[in-house]
Design a protein around this motif. Structure first.
Motif, PDB file in Angstrom:
ATOM      1  N   THR A  32       0.863  -1.184   0.000  1.00 15.89           N
ATOM      2  CA  THR A  32       0.000   0.000   0.000  1.00 15.89           C
ATOM      3  C   THR A  32       0.900   1.235   0.000  1.00 15.89           C
ATOM      4  O   THR A  32       2.099   1.140   0.282  1.00 15.89           O
ATOM      5  N   SER A  33       0.311   2.380  -0.271  1.00 16.28           N
ATOM      6  CA  SER A  33       1.085   3.626  -0.216  1.00 16.28           C
ATOM      7  C   SER A  33       1.555   3.909   1.213  1.00 16.28           C
ATOM      8  O   SER A  33       2.600   4.537   1.412  1.00 16.28           O
ATOM      9  N   ARG A  34       0.828   3.409   2.204  1.00 13.97           N
ATOM     10  CA  ARG A  34       1.274   3.582   3.599  1.00 13.97           C
ATOM     11  C   ARG A  34       2.579   2.838   3.861  1.00 13.97           C
ATOM     12  O   ARG A  34       3.410   3.282   4.634  1.00 13.97           O
ATOM     13  N   ASP A  35       2.755   1.693   3.204  1.00 11.49           N
ATOM     14  CA  ASP A  35       4.019   0.965   3.314  1.00 11.49           C
ATOM     15  C   ASP A  35       5.155   1.808   2.740  1.00 11.49           C
ATOM     16  O   ASP A  35       6.237   1.885   3.322  1.00 11.49           O
ATOM     17  N   VAL A  36       4.911   2.434   1.581  1.00  9.80           N
ATOM     18  CA  VAL A  36       5.930   3.307   0.984  1.00  9.80           C
ATOM     19  C   VAL A  36       6.300   4.405   1.972  1.00  9.80           C
ATOM     20  O   VAL A  36       7.481   4.674   2.225  1.00  9.80           O
ATOM     21  N   GLU A  37       5.306   5.036   2.558  1.00 10.02           N
ATOM     22  CA  GLU A  37       5.550   6.110   3.519  1.00 10.02           C
ATOM     23  C   GLU A  37       6.340   5.616   4.731  1.00 10.02           C
ATOM     24  O   GLU A  37       7.213   6.308   5.238  1.00 10.02           O
ATOM     25  N   GLU A  38       6.059   4.409   5.193  1.00 12.19           N
ATOM     26  CA  GLU A  38       6.791   3.848   6.333  1.00 12.19           C
ATOM     27  C   GLU A  38       8.247   3.584   5.966  1.00 12.19           C
ATOM     28  O   GLU A  38       9.154   3.882   6.743  1.00 12.19           O
ATOM     29  N   PHE A  39       8.508   3.045   4.779  1.00 12.84           N
ATOM     30  CA  PHE A  39       9.891   2.844   4.338  1.00 12.84           C
ATOM     31  C   PHE A  39      10.639   4.177   4.307  1.00 12.84           C
ATOM     32  O   PHE A  39      11.794   4.265   4.723  1.00 12.84           O
ATOM     33  N   LEU A  40       9.969   5.208   3.804  1.00 12.84           N
ATOM     34  CA  LEU A  40      10.609   6.517   3.718  1.00 12.84           C
ATOM     35  C   LEU A  40      10.855   7.109   5.102  1.00 12.84           C
ATOM     36  O   LEU A  40      11.893   7.727   5.352  1.00 12.84           O
ATOM     37  N   ARG A  41       9.910   6.901   6.010  1.00 15.17           N
ATOM     38  CA  ARG A  41      10.097   7.382   7.385  1.00 15.17           C
ATOM     39  C   ARG A  41      11.317   6.723   8.004  1.00 15.17           C
ATOM     40  O   ARG A  41      12.154   7.384   8.611  1.00 15.17           O
ATOM     41  N   ARG A  42      11.445   5.417   7.816  1.00 14.48           N
ATOM     42  CA  ARG A  42      12.590   4.690   8.354  1.00 14.48           C
ATOM     43  C   ARG A  42      13.899   5.150   7.723  1.00 14.48           C
ATOM     44  O   ARG A  42      14.963   5.021   8.331  1.00 14.48           O
ATOM     45  N   SER A  43      13.812   5.683   6.504  1.00 16.44           N
ATOM     46  CA  SER A  43      15.001   6.180   5.807  1.00 16.44           C
ATOM     47  C   SER A  43      15.341   7.611   6.184  1.00 16.44           C
ATOM     48  O   SER A  43      16.322   8.166   5.704  1.00 16.44           O
ATOM     49  N   GLY A  44      14.482   8.232   7.008  1.00 20.09           N
ATOM     50  CA  GLY A  44      14.782   9.571   7.489  1.00 20.09           C
ATOM     51  C   GLY A  44      13.964  10.693   6.892  1.00 20.09           C
ATOM     52  O   GLY A  44      14.149  11.847   7.266  1.00 20.09           O
ATOM     53  N   LEU A  45      13.048  10.388   5.972  1.00 21.13           N
ATOM     54  CA  LEU A  45      12.183  11.442   5.430  1.00 21.13           C
ATOM     55  C   LEU A  45      11.033  11.688   6.393  1.00 21.13           C
ATOM     56  O   LEU A  45      10.381  10.752   6.847  1.00 21.13           O
ATOM     57  N   GLU A  46      10.814  12.929   6.684  1.00 17.93           N
ATOM     58  CA  GLU A  46       9.734  13.299   7.598  1.00 17.93           C
ATOM     59  C   GLU A  46       8.373  13.113   6.930  1.00 17.93           C
ATOM     60  O   GLU A  46       8.181  13.552   5.796  1.00 17.93           O
ATOM     61  N   PRO A  47       7.439  12.455   7.616  1.00 15.44           N
ATOM     62  CA  PRO A  47       6.084  12.333   7.068  1.00 15.44           C
ATOM     63  C   PRO A  47       5.511  13.722   6.783  1.00 15.44           C
ATOM     64  O   PRO A  47       5.726  14.661   7.548  1.00 15.44           O
ATOM     65  N   GLY A  48       4.838  13.857   5.670  1.00 21.24           N
ATOM     66  CA  GLY A  48       4.237  15.134   5.299  1.00 21.24           C
ATOM     67  C   GLY A  48       5.191  16.091   4.602  1.00 21.24           C
ATOM     68  O   GLY A  48       4.777  17.156   4.166  1.00 21.24           O
ATOM     69  N   SER A  49       6.468  15.715   4.471  1.00 21.41           N
ATOM     70  CA  SER A  49       7.435  16.603   3.826  1.00 21.41           C
ATOM     71  C   SER A  49       7.522  16.357   2.324  1.00 21.41           C
ATOM     72  O   SER A  49       8.322  16.982   1.644  1.00 21.41           O
ATOM     73  N   TYR A  50       6.698  15.464   1.809  1.00 20.77           N
ATOM     74  CA  TYR A  50       6.717  15.115   0.397  1.00 20.77           C
ATOM     75  C   TYR A  50       5.325  14.650  -0.018  1.00 20.77           C
ATOM     76  O   TYR A  50       4.492  14.333   0.806  1.00 20.77           O
ATOM     77  N   ASP A  51       5.111  14.617  -1.323  1.00 21.35           N
ATOM     78  CA  ASP A  51       3.879  14.104  -1.908  1.00 21.35           C
ATOM     79  C   ASP A  51       4.280  12.894  -2.746  1.00 21.35           C
ATOM     80  O   ASP A  51       5.090  13.023  -3.669  1.00 21.35           O
ATOM     81  N   ILE A  52       3.742  11.709  -2.431  1.00 23.50           N
ATOM     82  CA  ILE A  52       4.177  10.497  -3.136  1.00 23.50           C
ATOM     83  C   ILE A  52       3.813  10.513  -4.618  1.00 23.50           C
ATOM     84  O   ILE A  52       4.289   9.675  -5.367  1.00 23.50           O
ATOM     85  N   ALA A  53       3.023  11.463  -5.049  1.00 24.10           N
ATOM     86  CA  ALA A  53       2.697  11.591  -6.473  1.00 24.10           C
ATOM     87  C   ALA A  53       3.628  12.584  -7.177  1.00 24.10           C
ATOM     88  O   ALA A  53       3.497  12.800  -8.375  1.00 24.10           O
ATOM     89  N   ASP A  54       4.580  13.168  -6.457  1.00 21.96           N
ATOM     90  CA  ASP A  54       5.485  14.175  -7.021  1.00 21.96           C
ATOM     91  C   ASP A  54       6.506  13.520  -7.951  1.00 21.96           C
ATOM     92  O   ASP A  54       7.394  12.800  -7.492  1.00 21.96           O
TER      93      ASP A  54
END
Length: 71
Positions: A32-54
């Motif tokens: 799911t897209s939530r999984d993508v967001e969790e991987f990115l969070r673990r990599s150091g990207l702050e939630p809400g600092s990006y748009d996954i459609a960008d």
């Protein structure tokens, strides 16, 4: 976001999972897209600092953020 890695989300596999890679490193398989967001969070990207459609940051192969079923 020029200092952020480029994130590639590959087409869904037979189980509907999509491999996620950031700056050449495989982060995991998202279902799911939530999984993508969790991987990115673990990599150091702050939630809400990006748009996954960008498209400047994300390269979606085989469909966009709403496509999770294999073809």
């Amino acid at each position: 976001m020029a200092d952020q890695p480029r994130i590639v989300i590959y087409p869904p596999d037979a189980s509907g999972g999509r491999r996620v890679r950031a700056d050449g490193e495989i982060l995991g398989t998202a279902y799911t897209s939530r999984d993508v967001e969790e991987f990115l969070r673990r990599s150091g990207l702050e939630p809400g600092s990006y748009d996954i459609a960008d498209p400047a940051l994300f390269e979606w192969r085989g469909g966009g953020p709403d496509d999770w079923a294999s073809s």
